[in-house]
Design a protein around this motif. Sequence first.
Motif, PDB file in Angstrom:
ATOM      1  N   LYS A  46     -13.101 -15.322 -20.425  1.00 41.66           N
ATOM      2  CA  LYS A  46     -13.526 -14.503 -19.276  1.00 41.66           C
ATOM      3  C   LYS A  46     -13.527 -13.023 -19.643  1.00 41.66           C
ATOM      4  O   LYS A  46     -14.434 -12.279 -19.265  1.00 41.66           O
ATOM      5  N   GLU A  49     -16.524 -12.340 -21.824  1.00 43.46           N
ATOM      6  CA  GLU A  49     -17.737 -12.420 -20.996  1.00 43.46           C
ATOM      7  C   GLU A  49     -17.874 -11.159 -20.119  1.00 43.46           C
ATOM      8  O   GLU A  49     -18.935 -10.541 -20.060  1.00 43.46           O
ATOM      9  N   ARG A  50     -16.779 -10.794 -19.481  1.00 41.87           N
ATOM     10  CA  ARG A  50     -16.808  -9.643 -18.564  1.00 41.87           C
ATOM     11  C   ARG A  50     -17.041  -8.341 -19.319  1.00 41.87           C
ATOM     12  O   ARG A  50     -17.784  -7.476 -18.855  1.00 41.87           O
ATOM     13  N   GLY A  53     -20.680  -8.016 -20.208  1.00 39.04           N
ATOM     14  CA  GLY A  53     -21.480  -7.739 -19.007  1.00 39.04           C
ATOM     15  C   GLY A  53     -21.337  -6.291 -18.564  1.00 39.04           C
ATOM     16  O   GLY A  53     -22.316  -5.632 -18.205  1.00 39.04           O
ATOM     17  N   HIS A  95     -23.752 -11.348 -23.427  1.00 38.18           N
ATOM     18  CA  HIS A  95     -23.029 -11.767 -22.210  1.00 38.18           C
ATOM     19  C   HIS A  95     -23.515 -13.158 -21.760  1.00 38.18           C
ATOM     20  O   HIS A  95     -22.714 -14.066 -21.508  1.00 38.18           O
ATOM     21  N   TYR A  99     -21.764 -16.937 -21.831  1.00 37.43           N
ATOM     22  CA  TYR A  99     -21.720 -17.781 -20.625  1.00 37.43           C
ATOM     23  C   TYR A  99     -22.305 -19.172 -20.914  1.00 37.43           C
ATOM     24  O   TYR A  99     -21.677 -20.199 -20.637  1.00 37.43           O
ATOM     25  N   GLY A 124     -27.699 -12.381 -11.235  1.00 32.63           N
ATOM     26  CA  GLY A 124     -27.545 -11.992 -12.647  1.00 32.63           C
ATOM     27  C   GLY A 124     -28.734 -12.473 -13.459  1.00 32.63           C
ATOM     28  O   GLY A 124     -29.246 -11.754 -14.318  1.00 32.63           O
ATOM     29  N   LEU A 125     -29.200 -13.681 -13.147  1.00 34.77           N
ATOM     30  CA  LEU A 125     -30.355 -14.240 -13.865  1.00 34.77           C
ATOM     31  C   LEU A 125     -31.603 -13.387 -13.616  1.00 34.77           C
ATOM     32  O   LEU A 125     -32.373 -13.118 -14.542  1.00 34.77           O
ATOM     33  N   SER A 127     -31.707 -10.210 -12.964  1.00 33.00           N
ATOM     34  CA  SER A 127     -31.563  -8.995 -13.764  1.00 33.00           C
ATOM     35  C   SER A 127     -31.884  -9.298 -15.234  1.00 33.00           C
ATOM     36  O   SER A 127     -32.620  -8.546 -15.886  1.00 33.00           O
ATOM     37  N   HIS A 168     -24.742  -8.249  -8.686  1.00 29.38           N
ATOM     38  CA  HIS A 168     -24.105  -9.376  -9.394  1.00 29.38           C
ATOM     39  C   HIS A 168     -22.600  -9.092  -9.555  1.00 29.38           C
ATOM     40  O   HIS A 168     -21.757  -9.945  -9.264  1.00 29.38           O
ATOM     41  N   LEU A 172     -19.339 -10.970  -7.455  1.00 25.70           N
ATOM     42  CA  LEU A 172     -18.385 -11.856  -8.135  1.00 25.70           C
ATOM     43  C   LEU A 172     -16.943 -11.403  -8.006  1.00 25.70           C
ATOM     44  O   LEU A 172     -16.027 -12.172  -8.281  1.00 25.70           O
TER      45      LEU A 172
HETATM   46  C1  HEM Z   1     -28.282 -15.308 -16.572  1.00 21.95           C
HETATM   47  C2  HEM Z   1     -27.720 -14.151 -16.294  1.00 21.95           C
HETATM   48  C3  HEM Z   1     -26.242 -13.937 -16.089  1.00 21.95           C
HETATM   49  C4  HEM Z   1     -25.213 -14.826 -15.957  1.00 21.95           C
HETATM   50  C5  HEM Z   1     -25.288 -16.338 -15.969  1.00 21.95           C
HETATM   51  C6  HEM Z   1     -23.998 -14.061 -15.813  1.00 21.95           C
HETATM   52  C7  HEM Z   1     -22.737 -14.599 -15.659  1.00 21.95           C
HETATM   53  C8  HEM Z   1     -21.591 -13.894 -15.468  1.00 21.95           C
HETATM   54  C9  HEM Z   1     -20.276 -14.463 -15.337  1.00 21.95           C
HETATM   55  C10 HEM Z   1     -19.960 -15.955 -15.389  1.00 21.95           C
HETATM   56  C11 HEM Z   1     -19.405 -13.447 -15.144  1.00 21.95           C
HETATM   57  C12 HEM Z   1     -17.882 -13.544 -15.022  1.00 21.95           C
HETATM   58  C13 HEM Z   1     -17.515 -14.016 -13.667  1.00 21.95           C
HETATM   59  C14 HEM Z   1     -16.019 -14.157 -13.498  1.00 21.95           C
HETATM   60  O1  HEM Z   1     -15.292 -13.198 -13.720  1.00 21.95           O
HETATM   61  O2  HEM Z   1     -15.595 -15.261 -13.164  1.00 21.95           O
HETATM   62  C15 HEM Z   1     -20.171 -12.221 -15.142  1.00 21.95           C
HETATM   63  C16 HEM Z   1     -19.660 -10.975 -14.953  1.00 21.95           C
HETATM   64  C17 HEM Z   1     -20.385  -9.822 -15.064  1.00 21.95           C
HETATM   65  N1  HEM Z   1     -21.695  -9.706 -15.410  1.00 21.95           N
HETATM   66 FE1  HEM Z   1     -22.989 -11.204 -15.627  1.00 21.95          FE
HETATM   67  N2  HEM Z   1     -24.311 -12.731 -15.862  1.00 21.95           N
HETATM   68  C18 HEM Z   1     -25.669 -12.613 -16.036  1.00 21.95           C
HETATM   69  C19 HEM Z   1     -26.381 -11.453 -16.182  1.00 21.95           C
HETATM   70  C20 HEM Z   1     -25.846 -10.206 -16.197  1.00 21.95           C
HETATM   71  C21 HEM Z   1     -26.557  -8.987 -16.492  1.00 21.95           C
HETATM   72  C22 HEM Z   1     -28.042  -8.932 -16.847  1.00 21.95           C
HETATM   73  C23 HEM Z   1     -25.662  -7.969 -16.395  1.00 21.95           C
HETATM   74  C24 HEM Z   1     -25.841  -6.498 -16.629  1.00 21.95           C
HETATM   75  C25 HEM Z   1     -26.946  -5.915 -16.992  1.00 21.95           C
HETATM   76  C26 HEM Z   1     -24.384  -8.543 -16.036  1.00 21.95           C
HETATM   77  C27 HEM Z   1     -23.236  -7.823 -15.808  1.00 21.95           C
HETATM   78  C28 HEM Z   1     -22.023  -8.374 -15.454  1.00 21.95           C
HETATM   79  C29 HEM Z   1     -20.869  -7.587 -15.085  1.00 21.95           C
HETATM   80  C30 HEM Z   1     -20.819  -6.067 -14.974  1.00 21.95           C
HETATM   81  C31 HEM Z   1     -19.830  -8.495 -14.829  1.00 21.95           C
HETATM   82  C32 HEM Z   1     -18.417  -8.171 -14.367  1.00 21.95           C
HETATM   83  C33 HEM Z   1     -17.586  -7.566 -15.424  1.00 21.95           C
HETATM   84  C34 HEM Z   1     -16.164  -7.327 -14.949  1.00 21.95           C
HETATM   85  O3  HEM Z   1     -15.620  -8.149 -14.204  1.00 21.95           O
HETATM   86  O4  HEM Z   1     -15.596  -6.319 -15.383  1.00 21.95           O
HETATM   87  N3  HEM Z   1     -24.522  -9.901 -15.943  1.00 21.95           N
HETATM   88  N4  HEM Z   1     -21.483 -12.529 -15.346  1.00 21.95           N
END
Ligand code: HEM
Length: 205
Positions: A46, A49-50, A53, A95, A99, A124-125, A127, A168, A172
């Motif tokens: 996590k 991943e985070r 992102g 990221h 995932y 998120g998808l 974006s 997104h 979350l």
């Molecule tokens: C298919 C597209 C995407 C999927 C499946 C996805 C999935 C996820 C998942 C599973 C998490 C963590 C959730 C958790 O904490 O349980 C997350 C967090 C995050 N994602 Fe994505 N994401 C996608 C696209 C994006 C994109 C395009 C961006 C930015 C340009 C992004 C930015 C972030 C950010 C900022 C976080 C939170 C980070 C934090 O908690 O500090 N995501 N995403």
Amino acid sequence: MRGRPGGSWRTWLAPGSWTLYAVGLLPAVWTFHLAITDQLGADPLKTLERSLGLWALRFLVAGLAITPLRRMGGPNLIRWRRMIGLLAFVYALLHVTVYVWLDQGLDAGLIWKDIVKRPYITVGLLSFLILIALAATSNATMIRRLGAAAWQRLHRLVYVAAAAAALHFIMLVKAWPLEPFVYAAIIAGLLLYRAGYRRRRPSSP
Ligand code: HEM
């Protein structure tokens, strides 16, 4: 991935660009190093991943801020904008790869269920799909094929990608941490600034 129309693949590899890519990729190298050496805490997957992102969002916001910064009399960083956009895409790709591969074990059924059931994944998808389109058209051949006007219209979607990424993030988090709202506010401010600028100068791109 907005850059000056007429640029080329060489723009991505201009003198100095390697330094920007090397510096820009340092957070990824460092986070993967911490992950491999088991230093990412109780839930390393996590955290990895985070972190990726969050860096994608940071580079997206940094890319969006470049033009307003110059218009407000700040430094002219336009030549770096496309590279910063590309870095945002690379982080988003890493990221999503973490995932799809490490989190969901490449299970298409599980991923589809997540997309349908969890609105923050759907957003998120959205974006990510926009970022793919922008990265794929950030080269001279595509600019020529689309024409400058259509290319510019397409690349305005970077605001939608950034807003979707911030949403997104907001969707979350549990409770009400400040961080996602700070990103959302910066993106809203940049959008408002751009809208105001276009109203004053309708011919601007
Ligand atoms: C298919 C597209 C995407 C999927 C499946 C996805 C999935 C996820 C998942 C599973 C998490 C963590 C959730 C958790 O904490 O349980 C997350 C967090 C995050 N994602 Fe994505 N994401 C996608 C696209 C994006 C994109 C395009 C961006 C930015 C340009 C992004 C930015 C972030 C950010 C900022 C976080 C939170 C980070 C934090 O908690 O500090 N995501 N995403």
